[in-house]
Design an enzyme around this catalytic site. Structure first.
Site, PDB file in Angstrom:
ATOM      1  N   ARG A  94       1.100  -1.569  -0.299  1.00 24.94           N
ATOM      2  CA  ARG A  94      -0.309   0.156   0.214  1.00 24.94           C
ATOM      3  C   ARG A  94       0.505   1.336   0.251  1.00 24.94           C
ATOM      4  O   ARG A  94       2.028   1.208   1.012  1.00 24.94           O
ATOM      5  CB  ARG A  94      -0.783   0.170   0.911  1.00 24.94           C
ATOM      6  CG  ARG A  94      -2.463  -0.593   1.273  1.00 24.94           C
ATOM      7  CD  ARG A  94      -2.635  -0.441   2.792  1.00 24.94           C
ATOM      8  NE  ARG A  94      -1.816  -0.947   4.336  1.00 24.94           N
ATOM      9  CZ  ARG A  94      -2.319  -0.828   4.547  1.00 24.94           C
ATOM     10  NH1 ARG A  94      -4.245   0.013   5.404  1.00 24.94           N
ATOM     11  NH2 ARG A  94      -2.005  -0.849   6.581  1.00 24.94           N
ATOM     12  N   SER A 144       6.941  -5.940   6.988  1.00 25.50           N
ATOM     13  CA  SER A 144       6.963  -6.644   8.269  1.00 25.50           C
ATOM     14  C   SER A 144       7.169  -7.852   7.942  1.00 25.50           C
ATOM     15  O   SER A 144       6.860  -8.798   7.503  1.00 25.50           O
ATOM     16  CB  SER A 144       5.041  -6.838   7.618  1.00 25.50           C
ATOM     17  OG  SER A 144       4.413  -5.712   8.636  1.00 25.50           O
ATOM     18  N   ASP A 200       4.393  -3.125  12.069  1.00 21.28           N
ATOM     19  CA  ASP A 200       2.611  -2.508  11.674  1.00 21.28           C
ATOM     20  C   ASP A 200       2.391  -2.401  13.554  1.00 21.28           C
ATOM     21  O   ASP A 200       1.507  -1.497  13.578  1.00 21.28           O
ATOM     22  CB  ASP A 200       2.155  -3.827  11.022  1.00 21.28           C
ATOM     23  CG  ASP A 200       1.929  -5.773  11.947  1.00 21.28           C
ATOM     24  OD1 ASP A 200       2.992  -5.341  12.545  1.00 21.28           O
ATOM     25  OD2 ASP A 200       1.260  -6.129  11.240  1.00 21.28           O
TER      26      ASP A 200
HETATM   27 MG    MG Z   1      -3.361  -6.734  10.794  1.00 21.43          MG
END
Ligand code: MG
Ligand code: ADP
Length: 498
Positions: free
Chosen positions: A108, A177, A230
């Site tokens: 994203r 991540s 995250d």
């Molecule tokens: Mg998540």
């Protein structure tokens, strides 16, 4: 009565008795099998017990392991990773910031406009892009060139020319991540790829630098102001709205937590951290382990058969990836030991066939005849014709699995609060009992947000462990996923323009 008549009468009586005997025998056998199924349930329930005493032991174990993980690397199953984030967003930042969230087969890109004091987030734009399959196992140059080009096009499209000059250096929060050994707030070495990526030449490199080089090549004047996990983004986002936020927990497919620690309490990094206040620690709490965790034979078998056995022990009892599977294992055992599911229970032997959302739907079925349970049994598990009382047994299994998970997560949260002296006991960290402070814990993840029974059990257990009085100062606040906006806010908080 003639002899023949007598013979027939005796014959009939014998047959009747035989039939009766068979029926009685079958009923006795059925009852025995039913009792066996109930016994499996009872044993499982005992194994999963989370009395308040047991939860207290888990709270203490969490706090002790946190200390150990902060004292030395490898000192605990809790990695207690340093993030170098010592400045959480407070709503004062102003300007336009970007974020890039790379954690799976999609990434994203975001652009967030902040209005400064009072006006909060003015607007934000998001775009999703897939990563072409061949780039997931190619070279790091190809992967980051592609990402940088996509980002550049997004910046050009999104740029409305309102406030940022085209040549001005832009700041980016990069959520990455994958396992990273962080060296500063804006740099970190990739330890290994997971989730289907195998861009081998990137391993051991500073991932922020890889991206920055590609951005420069693409002619994009942008720098990585923060490289984050995250969970840290979620803490940042919640802190932006509420300054009393001290910790964040994710309970989704997996589970993790982070919190703000006093810098001087991070013994393993003395000298490395310069600020005198607090810094965010990524606990990687999915890997927490303690002998006080109520573990059953089903958990042990699940772990043994998993690709990461002996790892992520806490996660395997708590998170969305596993709750359906634990339930399936108990039901399969019942199917083997009794005939309550009939002969056609083959699908119950298939690992991970029962996903957690389906299990939650069975658990939360409030129709009097448990229609939803019947539907899932028939459609997902291909076990039709299960009696109502057996369906009730299934709901009990779901309840035991979820209640244990939620109560253990609650104990974990209180463990964090205890470690930082916010559990109302006033003894941790040598802090004297003073006026209680309001404490907010951000919680994110679809298991907590969408599964109301799980959420209720967790919320209830936090109050039960803390006690009514101390619990009044603790707020569990549902947060959005912060891997996008939270990362942009962290870029703002750690911007070199500040
Ligand atoms: Mg998540
Ligand atoms: P992730 O953790 O992958 O970032 P989410 O926070 O969206 O993603 O969590 C997804 C997980 O949450 C799913 O794997 C599933 O186990 C669980 N989940 C999603 N919806 C529900 C639901 N309605 N009931 C129970 N569990 C759910």
């Amino acid at each position: 009565m003639g002899r023949v008549g007598f013979g027939v009468a005796v014959g009939c009586a014998v047959v009747t008795c035989a039939i009766a005997a068979v029926l009685v025998g079958r009923r006795v056998q059925n009852r025995r099998k039913w009792r066996r199924a109930v016994e499996v349930l009872r044993e499982f329930e005992e194994g999963c017990a989370t009395s308040i005493g047991r939860l207290g032991q888990v709270v203490d174990a969490m706090a002790v392991e946190m200390h150990a993980g902060l004292a030395s690397d490898g000192g605990s199953k809790l990695k207690m990773l340093l993030t170098f984030i010592d400045n959480l967003p407070d709503g004062n930042a102003k300007g336009t910031y970007y974020a890039l969230d790379l954690g799976g087969t999609n990434f994203r890109v975001l652009r967030v406009r902040l209005g400064g004091k009072g006006s909060m987030i003015i607007s934000h734009q998001v775009e999703y892009h897939p990563i072409p399959q061949e780039l997931m196992s190619g070279t790091s140059e190809d992967l980051f060139d592609y990402i940088a080009m996509t980002l550049k096009q997004f910046v050009e499209r999104a740029d409305d020319g309102s406030e940022q000059k085209a040549d001005e250096k832009k700041e980016l929060g990069f959520t990455f991540s994958f396992p990273v050994r962080q060296m500063s707030v804006s740099s970190g070495i990739l330890v290994k790829w997971t989730k289907g990526f195998s861009v081998e030449d990137a391993v051991g490199k500073d991932i922020a630098q890889c991206l920055e080089e590609a951005m420069t090549k693409a002619g994009l004047n942008m720098q990585v102001a923060a490289l984050v996990n995250d969970i840290v983004g979620t803490l940042a986002l919640c802190h932006y709205y509420d300054k009393d936020t001290v910790a964040a927990v994710i309970i989704g497919t997996g589970t993790n937590a982070c919190y703000v620690e006093r810098t001087d309490a991070i013994i393993k990094c003395q000298g490395l951290l310069k600020n005198s206040g607090g810094t965010v620690v990524n606990m990687e709490w999915g890997n927490f382990w303690s002998s006080h965790l109520p573990r059953t034979s089903y958990d042990i078998a699940l772990d043994d058969e998993s690709p990461n056995s002996n790892d992520q022990g806490f996660e395997k009892m708590i998170s969305g990836m596993y709750l359906g599977e634990i339930t399936r294992r108990v039901l399969y055992r019942m199917a083997q030991e009794s005939d309550i599911f009939g002969d056609g229970a083959y699908n119950l032997s298939i690992r991970f066939i029962l996903r957690t959302p389906s299990m939650a739907a069975m658990h939360e079925d409030d129709s009097p005849d448990l229609r939803e349970v019947r539907r899932i049994l028939t459609e997902t598990l291909q076990v039709p014709h299960v009696s109502l009382r057996a369906r009730r047994l299934i709901v009990r299994v779901c309840d035991i699995v979820t209640r244990r998970a939620a109560r253990l997560a609650a104990a974990g949260i209180v463990g964090i609060l205890k470690k930082i002296g916010r559990d109302g006991s006033g003894v941790a960290s040598g802090r004297a009992k003073g006026t209680p402070r309001r404490t907010v814990v951000a919680i994110e993840g679809a298991l907590y947000v969408n599964y109301s029974m799980f959420r209720e059990y967790l919320n209830e257990a936090v109050v039960e462990i803390l006690g009514e009085e101390a619990a009044q100062n603790v707020v569990l606040r549902v947060s959005e996923d912060g891997s996008g906006i939270g990362a942009a806010l962290l870029a703002a908080a750690h911007s070199s323009n500040r």
